[in-house]
Every structure is written in structure tokens, then in C-alpha cells.
Write an enzyme that holds these catalytic residues in place. Sequence first.
Site, PDB file in Angstrom:
ATOM      1  N   MET A 219       0.924  -1.097   0.385  1.00  0.00           N
ATOM      2  CA  MET A 219      -0.233  -0.078  -0.266  1.00  0.00           C
ATOM      3  C   MET A 219       1.003   1.475  -0.230  1.00  0.00           C
ATOM      4  SD  MET A 219      -3.610  -0.922   1.896  1.00  0.00           S
ATOM      5  CE  MET A 219      -3.107  -0.837   4.118  1.00  0.00           C
TER       6      MET A 219
ATOM      7  N   GLY B  98      10.793  -3.028   5.713  1.00  0.00           N
ATOM      8  CA  GLY B  98       9.964  -4.221   5.777  1.00  0.00           C
ATOM      9  C   GLY B  98       9.364  -4.366   4.548  1.00  0.00           C
ATOM     10  N   HIS B  99       9.140  -3.681   3.672  1.00  0.00           N
ATOM     11  CA  HIS B  99       8.861  -3.704   2.095  1.00  0.00           C
ATOM     12  C   HIS B  99       9.789  -4.190   1.006  1.00  0.00           C
ATOM     13  CE1 HIS B  99       5.481  -0.560   3.468  1.00  0.00           C
ATOM     14  NE2 HIS B  99       4.533  -1.849   3.195  1.00  0.00           N
TER      15      HIS B  99
ATOM     16  N   GLN C 123      -3.600 -12.267   7.474  1.00  0.00           N
ATOM     17  CA  GLN C 123      -3.791 -12.199   6.571  1.00  0.00           C
ATOM     18  C   GLN C 123      -2.456 -13.062   5.870  1.00  0.00           C
ATOM     19  OE1 GLN C 123      -3.012  -7.986   4.277  1.00  0.00           O
ATOM     20  NE2 GLN C 123      -0.828  -8.948   4.045  1.00  0.00           N
TER      21      GLN C 123
ATOM     22  N   SER D 102       6.195  -0.470  10.435  1.00  0.00           N
ATOM     23  CA  SER D 102       4.899  -0.302   9.916  1.00  0.00           C
ATOM     24  C   SER D 102       4.548   1.023   9.364  1.00  0.00           C
ATOM     25  CB  SER D 102       3.653  -0.840  11.088  1.00  0.00           C
ATOM     26  OG  SER D 102       2.612  -0.457  10.462  1.00  0.00           O
ATOM     27  N   SER D 103       4.375   1.038   7.725  1.00  0.00           N
ATOM     28  CA  SER D 103       3.533   2.634   7.779  1.00  0.00           C
ATOM     29  C   SER D 103       2.686   3.260   8.696  1.00  0.00           C
ATOM     30  CB  SER D 103       3.131   2.322   6.306  1.00  0.00           C
ATOM     31  OG  SER D 103       3.786   1.171   5.357  1.00  0.00           O
TER      32      SER D 103
HETATM   33  P1  AMP Z   1       1.312  -2.799   3.520  1.00  0.00           P
HETATM   34  O1  AMP Z   1       1.851  -1.831   2.758  1.00  0.00           O
HETATM   35  O2  AMP Z   1       0.917  -2.251   4.538  1.00  0.00           O
HETATM   36  O3  AMP Z   1      -0.114  -3.461   3.084  1.00  0.00           O
HETATM   37  O4  AMP Z   1       1.794  -4.087   3.619  1.00  0.00           O
HETATM   38  C1  AMP Z   1       2.754  -5.203   2.050  1.00  0.00           C
HETATM   39  C2  AMP Z   1       3.386  -5.812   2.600  1.00  0.00           C
HETATM   40  O5  AMP Z   1       4.490  -5.419   3.782  1.00  0.00           O
HETATM   41  C3  AMP Z   1       2.651  -7.043   3.551  1.00  0.00           C
HETATM   42  O6  AMP Z   1       2.852  -8.128   3.238  1.00  0.00           O
HETATM   43  C4  AMP Z   1       2.345  -6.855   5.092  1.00  0.00           C
HETATM   44  O7  AMP Z   1       3.095  -8.022   5.337  1.00  0.00           O
HETATM   45  C5  AMP Z   1       4.757  -6.364   4.185  1.00  0.00           C
HETATM   46  N1  AMP Z   1       5.171  -5.856   5.089  1.00  0.00           N
HETATM   47  C6  AMP Z   1       4.490  -4.892   6.318  1.00  0.00           C
HETATM   48  N2  AMP Z   1       5.412  -4.793   7.432  1.00  0.00           N
HETATM   49  C7  AMP Z   1       6.358  -5.651   7.302  1.00  0.00           C
HETATM   50  C8  AMP Z   1       7.841  -5.368   7.998  1.00  0.00           C
HETATM   51  N3  AMP Z   1       7.683  -5.027   8.963  1.00  0.00           N
HETATM   52  N4  AMP Z   1       8.745  -6.821   7.821  1.00  0.00           N
HETATM   53  C9  AMP Z   1       7.872  -7.726   6.689  1.00  0.00           C
HETATM   54  N5  AMP Z   1       7.277  -7.785   6.010  1.00  0.00           N
HETATM   55  C10 AMP Z   1       6.365  -6.454   5.776  1.00  0.00           C
END
Ligand code: AMP
Length: 281
Positions: A18, A24-25, A141, A173-174
Site C-alpha cells: 500500500m 519491511g517492504h 493475512q 509499519s507504515s
Molecule cells: P502494506 O503496505 O502494509 O500492505 O504491506 C505490504 C506487505 O509488506 C505485506 O505483505 C506486509 O505483511 C509486508 N510488511 C509490512 N511490514 C513488514 C515488516 N515489518 N516486515 C516484513 N514485512 C512487512
Amino acid sequence: MAQQARAESRIIGLVPTMGALHEGHLSLIVQAKKECSPLIASIFVNPKQFGPNEDFAKYPRAFESDSERLKQAGVDALFAPDAAEIYPRDFSTYVHVEGLSEKLEGRSRPGHFRGVATVVMKLLQIVQPHRAYFGRKDAQQARLITQMASDLNLDSEIVVCPIVRERDGLALSSRNVYLSPDERKAATVLHRALQTAKGELTRGVRDALQLKEVLQRTLGAERLAKVDYADIVDAESFEPVLRVSKPSYVLLAVFFGKTRMIDNLLIEPKTPGSDELVFHL
Ligand code: AMP
């Protein structure tokens, strides 16, 4: 691009996000880059996975810097559709993964997983990747998407990657940008609680009630933390367990002010049936 790559027997990878990208991403991109070419990333803030009182409007958006970061990371193409492209006016088909969608995150965020499953299904249909990468940060998820891929005979392998954390243990986290300095400090209690549970398990504790008490005590000592749930569940069904004997998750969802944060610890027997455990924090 996908059709040509498939014709050339290349492994197409997809990393759905997103946006508001962080390390993390990027870890998903790095993993996918090793295994796939071409690698496609998507940025789509999916309105259908936000509840009416959630943060869709204020969700952080950073398209310019995100696309630069993706380019630098070696992503071959970025798919960043408009909401109207994904959900035209007459859109009326949804994916509902029964059972998994209703508990824990699903109970606290009604409709959330319907939105997630639907958008991921659409992204997989559009991009047609051989492999799609998700983070274990969002454990329920990832499990739900794996179930959907299996139930609907999707031709994409779902790859689940480890959690990336800040130096003090907070999972990236975002949404971390929403935290005030005091809340940011307080939020480290998530990682501390998981570590305390890990310590108890290492000492031989297997009783879920006992472990939950330890979690509640650790989280309860942090004034700014308001626990939504702290549970120990089977890693397949996400049903609560009485004893930890099979792959299980310790799952936390905690409010710091208005910001709801989740984190987890994955526990696996070293070998099937063994009492020795390995931990993924
Ligand atoms: P999001 O943009 O929050 O929807 O996350 C996109 C992807 O990145 C999802 O598969 C999340 O699980 C993964 N993600 C988010 N935060 C982390 C993190 N700290 N470590 C690993 N993967 C992450």
C-alpha cells in the site's frame, strides 16, 4: 509483460504493497528479486479493506519517493492503479475466505479481510505472477491469502517472509508515523511481551493460559497500551490453543492512542512432535 515472460519460462514475481515504503517492504523486494525476473511491485491503498472509521483518508502516501526506492531496488515494473480502475462503478464480486476472515483481526475489523482477499485476487489475476510475496508481520493475512490461493487453484505460489524490526524491536509499519514520541516508546512493549512469552516457552511453559497471563502482565504494565487481543493460536486454523505443541502464533493487537498495532511470534517444534521449539520473532 507477464505473457511474454511466461512464454520465455521466466519466473514472474509480485510484491503487493500500500506504499509508504519502509525496510519491511524492501525486504520482500530483496527476497523476490533473488528468485524472480521480472519483478513487479504494486502500490494500491485499497479502500475496501478499511472500515468506515479507519484511516483510509489519512493513510500515508509517498508515491514519488516510493517509486524511486522501487527503481533503486531493481523492481522492473510498478503497478499503481487508481481505485476506479480496480473497482469500476458496477463492481460486485468479492472473495470471502470463511472462518479465517471472522476471527482476531477479522473480528476487530469487520469487512477487512473481504477487502484484502478481493484486492489480492485481482492483483494476482492482473499480474499473473508465479510467486507473490507477503510479510509475516500480517500473519493472519498471509495465512488467509495462502488459503485463498489453494481453495481457488491459483497459479501463484504465496511466499511468506520474516518480520523486519527497528533496533528496539518495534516491527516496521507504515502506521508507525502516527505514533507520538511517547506512544512510540510505549509501543516497544509489543516486542518485549513477545520476548517474555518466548522466555517462558524456552523455560518449558506450554500452557496457553499461563502464557497469556504473562502477556497481559507485560502489556498491562505499559500505561499507554490498550490491549485489543493477546492470543495463542494454531498457525493453520488461527483457533486458540490450550497447549503449545504444534506450529502456533502468539498474536498481539494493541492500541497506542488511536493507533492500532499488531505483532506476532511464530513458534514451531524443531522437528514434528519434538518438544524443542524454534522461534521466529
Ligand atoms: P502494506 O503496505 O502494509 O500492505 O504491506 C505490504 C506487505 O509488506 C505485506 O505483505 C506486509 O505483511 C509486508 N510488511 C509490512 N511490514 C513488514 C515488516 N515489518 N516486515 C516484513 N514485512 C512487512
